[in-house]
Design an enzyme around this catalytic site. Sequence first.
Site, PDB file in Angstrom:
ATOM      1  N   SER A  81      49.670  29.260  39.225  1.00  0.00           N
ATOM      2  CA  SER A  81      50.196  30.073  40.327  1.00  0.00           C
ATOM      3  C   SER A  81      50.622  29.284  41.550  1.00  0.00           C
ATOM      4  O   SER A  81      51.160  29.874  42.495  1.00  0.00           O
ATOM      5  CB  SER A  81      49.164  31.129  40.725  1.00  0.00           C
ATOM      6  OG  SER A  81      49.123  32.150  39.755  1.00  0.00           O
ATOM      7  N   ALA A 145      49.352  41.481  26.493  1.00  0.00           N
ATOM      8  CA  ALA A 145      50.709  41.358  27.030  1.00  0.00           C
ATOM      9  C   ALA A 145      51.099  39.888  27.100  1.00  0.00           C
ATOM     10  O   ALA A 145      50.509  39.125  27.854  1.00  0.00           O
ATOM     11  CB  ALA A 145      50.783  41.986  28.423  1.00  0.00           C
ATOM     12  N   TYR A 171      46.914  41.430  44.430  1.00  0.00           N
ATOM     13  CA  TYR A 171      47.583  40.286  43.812  1.00  0.00           C
ATOM     14  C   TYR A 171      48.162  40.668  42.454  1.00  0.00           C
ATOM     15  O   TYR A 171      47.467  41.198  41.593  1.00  0.00           O
ATOM     16  CB  TYR A 171      46.574  39.152  43.649  1.00  0.00           C
ATOM     17  CG  TYR A 171      47.175  37.837  43.230  1.00  0.00           C
ATOM     18  CD1 TYR A 171      47.637  36.933  44.177  1.00  0.00           C
ATOM     19  CD2 TYR A 171      47.260  37.493  41.886  1.00  0.00           C
ATOM     20  CE1 TYR A 171      48.170  35.716  43.793  1.00  0.00           C
ATOM     21  CE2 TYR A 171      47.801  36.271  41.497  1.00  0.00           C
ATOM     22  CZ  TYR A 171      48.250  35.386  42.455  1.00  0.00           C
ATOM     23  OH  TYR A 171      48.784  34.189  42.070  1.00  0.00           O
ATOM     24  N   SER A 172      49.448  40.405  42.280  1.00  0.00           N
ATOM     25  CA  SER A 172      50.123  40.780  41.040  1.00  0.00           C
ATOM     26  C   SER A 172      51.197  39.759  40.699  1.00  0.00           C
ATOM     27  O   SER A 172      52.113  39.509  41.489  1.00  0.00           O
ATOM     28  CB  SER A 172      50.769  42.159  41.170  1.00  0.00           C
ATOM     29  OG  SER A 172      51.547  42.462  40.025  1.00  0.00           O
ATOM     30  N   ASN A 173      51.093  39.181  39.516  1.00  0.00           N
ATOM     31  CA  ASN A 173      52.099  38.220  39.063  1.00  0.00           C
ATOM     32  C   ASN A 173      53.474  38.856  38.917  1.00  0.00           C
ATOM     33  O   ASN A 173      54.496  38.175  39.000  1.00  0.00           O
ATOM     34  CB  ASN A 173      51.650  37.612  37.733  1.00  0.00           C
ATOM     35  CG  ASN A 173      50.440  36.730  37.892  1.00  0.00           C
ATOM     36  OD1 ASN A 173      50.505  35.667  38.480  1.00  0.00           O
ATOM     37  ND2 ASN A 173      49.301  37.193  37.391  1.00  0.00           N
ATOM     38  N   GLY A 309      45.920  27.408  41.132  1.00  0.00           N
ATOM     39  CA  GLY A 309      46.691  27.668  39.931  1.00  0.00           C
ATOM     40  C   GLY A 309      45.767  27.739  38.737  1.00  0.00           C
ATOM     41  O   GLY A 309      44.969  26.826  38.495  1.00  0.00           O
TER      42      GLY A 309
END
Length: 362
Positions: A81, A145, A171-173, A309
């Site tokens: 991340s 997923a 928090y969302s990718n 990350g």
Amino acid sequence: MPTLRALRATLVVLTLFGLGTSSLPSEPHLAPAAAYLPRLVAEGGAPAAALLSRDTSSVRRATYRSTGPGIRLADRFRAGSITKTFVATVVLQLAGEHRLQLSDTVDSQLPGLVRGHRNDGRRITLRALLTHTSGLYDYAAAPDAHPVSAVAAIRAAVAHRPTNTTGSYSYSNTNYVLLGMIVQRVTGHSYAAEIGHRIIEPLHLTGTSLPGARTGLPAPHGRGYSRDPADGTLRDVTVLDPRTAGAAGELISTLADLNRFYAALLGGRLLPPAQLSTLLNTVTTHGVYGMGIYPQKLSCGSTVWGHNGHIAGSYVRTAATRDGRHTLTFRINTDTLTEATLEPALLEAEFCPAGQNRHRIS
């Protein structure tokens, strides 16, 4: 801490062995945080750990230390991340060039893509994506997923209702996958290409890349491992499909490159003052997150900025002072640090003056 869901890969069992250390031959001074590296292995469950610290405001310029086998200064590794800080920097550059506005809606850039199950791209701004206040479901949290395209990731996300109301931090990718698509829509080039010519090339980040569909790591590199929660065995996950992470976490980098990037970003080399101030503004999230970067206040009163990350086989954390003059990146070659207190303790050892940090080596 923000994390990216571990990605599946071909798994091979590895047995741990031995411990070792190494350092830059020109640097005799230990980084204060280096004493925590053996604990990342012994208590944190990592096969190996390494750090690179740089402080241009003191006599100690750069220090590298490692503990455990198969981990080296020049290694390329997956940075997860931390990709988000690169993407956010590009978006803020485009805002500074008046090629987009943070008040633009997702639908104005990607018409009709975010619709259904109470998701509505007409009500979500780029600012909300950058600050994780869009409410969009994190596609990486969906069971099984593993989308291999940005569109598939967004479809997986909008198949779920929003996780909370727009405006609240979550928090969302998914947010950064959308930002990657928007960069391409605005510039006509992929987010990887824009990161390349806007950040990687100007800063000479020779160990940094965005792999796309390439499943291996560039040389030199070590191995990455995941621990099986059922029996504790280590499985080799070095080879994986990074398309599942995309603009939310596909970056490959090195310790030195990450330190150089955050030093340049916080030092004002990548963004004009107005955009840098916007990047670091945490008012919307009540102090939790800026835009692709977050603050961490230490017990001595100091605040460091950076990102972590987390991706299959790798965990990395970069932190820096607000002026970018003092940076630290540490990494382990697995995705699980089993003792959560070690990370803040390591940061305090590095950034708090001697005698002012509450954590002690025991």
